[in-house]
Write an enzyme that holds these catalytic residues in place. Sequence first.
Site, PDB file in Angstrom:
ATOM      1  N   LYS A 119     -13.264   7.676  38.397  1.00  0.00           N
ATOM      2  CA  LYS A 119     -12.575   8.799  37.782  1.00  0.00           C
ATOM      3  C   LYS A 119     -12.505  10.001  38.720  1.00  0.00           C
ATOM      4  CE  LYS A 119     -13.155   7.996  32.806  1.00  0.00           C
ATOM      5  NZ  LYS A 119     -12.156   7.033  32.582  1.00  0.00           N
ATOM      6  N   LYS A 208      -8.977  -2.508  34.015  1.00  0.00           N
ATOM      7  CA  LYS A 208      -9.056  -2.553  32.562  1.00  0.00           C
ATOM      8  C   LYS A 208      -8.017  -1.620  31.940  1.00  0.00           C
ATOM      9  CE  LYS A 208     -12.262   1.007  31.074  1.00  0.00           C
ATOM     10  NZ  LYS A 208     -11.500   1.415  29.883  1.00  0.00           N
ATOM     11  N   LYS A 211      -7.503   4.340  27.951  1.00  0.00           N
ATOM     12  CA  LYS A 211      -6.671   5.254  27.187  1.00  0.00           C
ATOM     13  C   LYS A 211      -6.262   6.479  28.003  1.00  0.00           C
ATOM     14  CE  LYS A 211     -10.588   6.775  24.384  1.00  0.00           C
ATOM     15  NZ  LYS A 211     -11.401   7.398  25.426  1.00  0.00           N
TER      16      LYS A 211
HETATM   17  P1  ATP Z   1     -11.081   6.588  29.172  1.00  0.00           P
HETATM   18  O1  ATP Z   1      -9.966   6.144  30.063  1.00  0.00           O
HETATM   19  O2  ATP Z   1     -10.843   7.923  28.560  1.00  0.00           O
HETATM   20  O3  ATP Z   1     -12.450   6.414  29.755  1.00  0.00           O
HETATM   21  P2  ATP Z   1     -11.465   4.202  27.672  1.00  0.00           P
HETATM   22  O4  ATP Z   1     -10.275   3.446  27.179  1.00  0.00           O
HETATM   23  O5  ATP Z   1     -12.210   3.661  28.827  1.00  0.00           O
HETATM   24  O6  ATP Z   1     -10.965   5.654  27.917  1.00  0.00           O
HETATM   25  P3  ATP Z   1     -13.887   5.042  26.344  1.00  0.00           P
HETATM   26  O7  ATP Z   1     -13.834   6.173  25.372  1.00  0.00           O
HETATM   27  O8  ATP Z   1     -14.412   5.276  27.721  1.00  0.00           O
HETATM   28  O9  ATP Z   1     -12.420   4.405  26.426  1.00  0.00           O
HETATM   29  O10 ATP Z   1     -14.700   3.844  25.694  1.00  0.00           O
HETATM   30  C1  ATP Z   1     -14.756   3.632  24.290  1.00  0.00           C
HETATM   31  C2  ATP Z   1     -15.208   2.237  23.997  1.00  0.00           C
HETATM   32  O11 ATP Z   1     -14.134   1.315  24.271  1.00  0.00           O
HETATM   33  C3  ATP Z   1     -16.386   1.754  24.832  1.00  0.00           C
HETATM   34  O12 ATP Z   1     -17.192   0.938  24.017  1.00  0.00           O
HETATM   35  C4  ATP Z   1     -15.744   0.935  25.907  1.00  0.00           C
HETATM   36  O13 ATP Z   1     -16.602  -0.030  26.437  1.00  0.00           O
HETATM   37  C5  ATP Z   1     -14.608   0.285  25.135  1.00  0.00           C
HETATM   38  N1  ATP Z   1     -13.490  -0.068  26.032  1.00  0.00           N
HETATM   39  C6  ATP Z   1     -12.746   0.793  26.755  1.00  0.00           C
HETATM   40  N2  ATP Z   1     -11.785   0.136  27.428  1.00  0.00           N
HETATM   41  C7  ATP Z   1     -11.937  -1.180  27.136  1.00  0.00           C
HETATM   42  C8  ATP Z   1     -11.234  -2.356  27.517  1.00  0.00           C
HETATM   43  N3  ATP Z   1     -10.198  -2.293  28.331  1.00  0.00           N
HETATM   44  N4  ATP Z   1     -11.667  -3.545  27.030  1.00  0.00           N
HETATM   45  C9  ATP Z   1     -12.733  -3.612  26.182  1.00  0.00           C
HETATM   46  N5  ATP Z   1     -13.424  -2.527  25.775  1.00  0.00           N
HETATM   47  C10 ATP Z   1     -13.040  -1.320  26.235  1.00  0.00           C
HETATM   48 MG    MG Z   2     -13.874   4.775  29.722  1.00  0.00          MG
END
Ligand code: ATP
Ligand code: MG
Length: 345
Positions: A119, A208, A211
């Site tokens: 990040k 991955k 969001k």
């Molecule tokens: P950001 O990009 O803001 O970090 P993120 O999509 O990675 O967003 P987080 O808020 O960091 O989301 O994580 C929230 C939950 O979703 C955590 O339990 C994380 O492990 C899960 N998660 C995030 N992305 C994935 C993915 N691509 N596949 C499975 N689980 C995910």
């Molecule tokens: Mg994340």
Amino acid sequence: MSKSVILTGIRSNEEPTLGNYLGAFVPMVQMQKEYAGDYQINMFVPDLHSFTTPIDHSGLYRNTLNNLKYFVAAGLDLKNPHTFIYRQSYIPAHSELTWILDCFTYVGEMSRMTQFKEKSGEHNDSVTMGLFNYPVLMAADILLYNAKHIPVGEDQFQHIEITRDIATRFNNKFGDIFTIPEATQQQTSFMKRDAGLRIRSLTDPTKKMSKSSTDEKSKILLIDDPEVARKKIMSATTDSIGVINFDWEAQPGITSLLQIKAHLSGKSQDEVNAQWVGTTKYGEFKAAVADEVATFLMDFQARLASITDDQLLYKLEASEQEMRRIAGETLLRAQIAVGLRSKEK
Ligand code: ATP
Ligand code: MG
């Protein structure tokens, strides 16, 4: 007698994705169904974590409530007395314990965190102390409630390991202050999964789905118009090999779609693979995944629309009061340990 705690959260920085749904919402709801009564379930929104990278702050308060609604739409039962939903910033002990833990955490170990490295690369003009300190705040989130089980996606495993390291270091110095969360391997078997789940980006399946990605086509948002989502799946990056295989190395794009199909349809990966692997029907397969995603979104969004703020706030306020009590007890133990409070009652 206090119950073993299962804890999970999702940052309210951006709209959640299908990755968040499958990686975080679904396992939590399944756990509530399976373990309710035997375990305490803590489902929270880490709103303080939400602006470790830049966001539009005018939407934060609303997004926080919306994220909790997503859990309910995913099936979380608010009436369950062993389930607590809360906002991190409403329990000041999170910030207070973070400071204490910061003083027992090394800059060297924090610099090795993959999420920080990734990040800070993306936002290199504005790398904040908050981003660097993210795992310590997460350690406080876990340790305050004596949580053992943290169902998260694979991307968060390193942060669970560092939480264990910090807590063990603190306990070695001061005695039995914190409950050590289980190692990531145990977390995975607790979730009844062979490995951590990682739903891939639709445009770059070696990464991955995230969001916070600015590439709208890389992610399916839970609030996406089902027709827009359908198009995203149809244009997802695959390969020109010509035969569908389940192979993360050579064909990550099509493999990722096979994975999504299995998870959304509730079928096993083997069942889905048996139907498509070895065939050349890329177009037909993509259309089947697109249908699955569109139908899922329609159902999900209908459930989401039926949840009111009032329903949520009633449960939230009661939970937050109870969480302040539990977190306060742990914080006091840490404060006594480091000499901020008297040992005598
Ligand atoms: P950001 O990009 O803001 O970090 P993120 O999509 O990675 O967003 P987080 O808020 O960091 O989301 O994580 C929230 C939950 O979703 C955590 O339990 C994380 O492990 C899960 N998660 C995030 N992305 C994935 C993915 N691509 N596949 C499975 N689980 C995910
Ligand atoms: Mg994340």
